[in-house]
Enzyme design. Structure first.
Site, PDB file in Angstrom:
ATOM      1  CB  SER A  92      -3.015  -4.072  -2.981  1.00 31.87           C
ATOM      2  OG  SER A  92      -4.122  -4.617  -2.863  1.00 31.87           O
ATOM      3  CG  HIS A 101       1.246  -2.658  -4.047  1.00 39.92           C
ATOM      4  ND1 HIS A 101       0.876  -1.753  -3.104  1.00 39.92           N
ATOM      5  CD2 HIS A 101       0.244  -2.830  -5.119  1.00 39.92           C
ATOM      6  CE1 HIS A 101      -0.165  -1.304  -3.263  1.00 39.92           C
ATOM      7  NE2 HIS A 101      -0.565  -2.118  -4.472  1.00 39.92           N
ATOM      8  CD  GLU A 113       3.504   0.012  -0.592  1.00 33.38           C
ATOM      9  OE1 GLU A 113       3.137   0.601   0.466  1.00 33.38           O
ATOM     10  OE2 GLU A 113       2.460  -1.016  -0.926  1.00 33.38           O
ATOM     11  CG  ASN A 144      -3.490  -0.230   0.202  1.00 38.47           C
ATOM     12  OD1 ASN A 144      -3.924   0.942  -0.136  1.00 38.47           O
ATOM     13  ND2 ASN A 144      -3.305  -1.169  -0.647  1.00 38.47           N
TER      14      ASN A 144
END
Length: 417
Positions: A43, A64, A76, A114
């Site tokens: 991540s 991800h 992702e 993130n």
């Protein structure tokens, strides 16, 4: 590992430690075929760094997934510095085969979600530390604005320690950019083992099914009878139309100025200044500023602040007006940007900066935030509704007030203006 020798795709989802991941893939490359596609579910760790130990780093990508992986649609697809277009395309096609939604991101701290989501947590924590309002108030305001969960409830669900660890990783990877500065509040909570739901205590208590604290709304007030409207103004047009359609008010219309005016008090959407600051450049005696909501017709709460000189009767008339429109009213301190406006503009700025720095495309950043963390609409879509000039004005005013570089405006937003 020898059982994996014939695999064409290997997805790693082990502990978030660069050296351990590198050792794994070094071992795998000696076992697997030369064209095996290697993928990491990391991540936050650089795909380029993981791939650096491979003889063929072009075969390494990131995939991800978002938790819970069987439910969440977004993946992702991360391009390392040497990832091949062929393998990235294969990764995207596999996602479609799995009925997932792929977005392409360059290997950079936090990737898309993130990274872009940091202000959702960071700004809430900063407001809490400043004493702007309480956790439960920030949570219900963000939910009323259209978010599925408030930042504090979400951090309790994720785990305070996990959220802090991601913040620290992104902050260090971004060479201590103040936009990603971790919170001292979270540091203290981790030290106290107040990690959220999993320990029974985080920002809220979870022992014995205890309810979250009640939010204090304004008691019923006597509403204004006479209201003047400028129906050409777009940002608060839904509220103005509801006032005009209501049988409770005697409405007149004016052609210039504030969208809503009650007596000598203008009602405007927050621009990132305090009411007292903004009033100095306006032709009104008093000012009320509203916090941002995605849909003023459907939202349950109106969050507003008044200038310090506004008399009690005018305040009550405006509060009562919104109550007659079936809204709960939460009164705020006269602080810049209030809560939702401040947070959403920071999120938009982060999305803009991700595009500016080549992390992702405009389409993919909006898709990622909607499908990865359930935002009500894409952040660029929200910027279009709000107006790019409004977003820039809010951020500039926040930076002027706080003197903090975390509020610096992305060049991409300036270009859009």
């Amino acid at each position: 590992l020898t059982a994996l020798a014939t695999c064409q795709l290997i997805v790693e989802a082990i502990v978030e430690n660069l050296s351990i991941k590198q050792e794994l893939f070094k071992s795998l490359q000696s076992i697997c075929a030369k064209d095996t596609l290697f993928a990491s579910n990391t991540s936050s760790i650089s795909i380029t760094a993981i791939a650096s130990v491979l003889d063929k780093p072009e075969n390494m990508i990131g995939l991800h997934f978002f938790n819970p992986a069987p439910v969440m649609k977004l993946v992702e697809v991360i391009a390392g510095f040497r990832s091949s277009e062929k393998q990235l395309d294969l990764g995207s096609r596999l996602c479609h085969f799995w009925h997932k939604i792929p977005v392409i991101a360059q290997s950079s701290p936090g990737f898309i979600v993130n990274r872009v989501a940091r202000p959702f947590y960071g700004e809430a924590l900063k407001m809490l530390q400043e004493g702007v309002t309480k956790t439960e108030c920030i949570d219900v305001l963000m939910q009323s604005a259209g978010f599925r969960m408030g930042p504090f409830s979400l951090m309790d669900l994720i785990g305070i320690d996990i959220n802090l660890a991601v913040s620290k990783t992104v902050y260090a990877s971004m060479y201590n950019d103040p936009r990603y500065r971790p919170s001292l509040i979270q540091e203290e909570m981790v030290a106290a083992n107040m990690l959220g739901k999993k320990t029974g205590q985080g920002f809220y208590a979870y022992h014995d099914q205890k309810e979250k604290p009640d939010v204090a709304y304004e008691p019923r007030r006597t509403a204004a009878k006479y209201v003047s409207l400028n129906l050409d103004k777009q940002l608060l047009a839904d509220i103005a139309k509801n006032i005009k359609a209501s049988k409770h008010f005697v409405v007149t219309e004016h052609e210039a100025g504030a969208c809503i005016q009650v007596g000598e008090c203008a009602v405007l959407l927050s621009n990132g200044q305090t009411c007292d600051q903004r009033l100095q450049s306006l032709p009104y005696k008093h000012l009320a500023q509203l916090d941002l909501m995605l849909d003023y017709e459907r939202c349950e709460i109106i969050h507003l602040a008044f200038d310090s000189g506004c008399d009690q009767q005018t305040r009550e008339h405006i509060i009562g007006m919104f109550q007659l429109l079936h809204k709960k009213v939460m009164l705020a301190q006269d602080l810049p940007g209030l809560v939702v406006m401040r947070t959403v503009c920071m999120l938009i700025n982060e999305a803009a900066d991700a595009i500016e720095n080549g992390v992702c495309s405009e389409n993919d950043v909006d898709l990622a935030m909607q499908k990865g963390v359930n935002y009500p609409i894409g952040l660029l879509q929200w910027a279009n509704v709000l107006g790019y000039a409004q977003v820039v004005e809010v951020l500039e005013n926040l930076q002027q007030w706080f003197g903090d570089d975390r509020y610096r405006v992305s060049p991409w937003l300036r270009k859009k203006c």
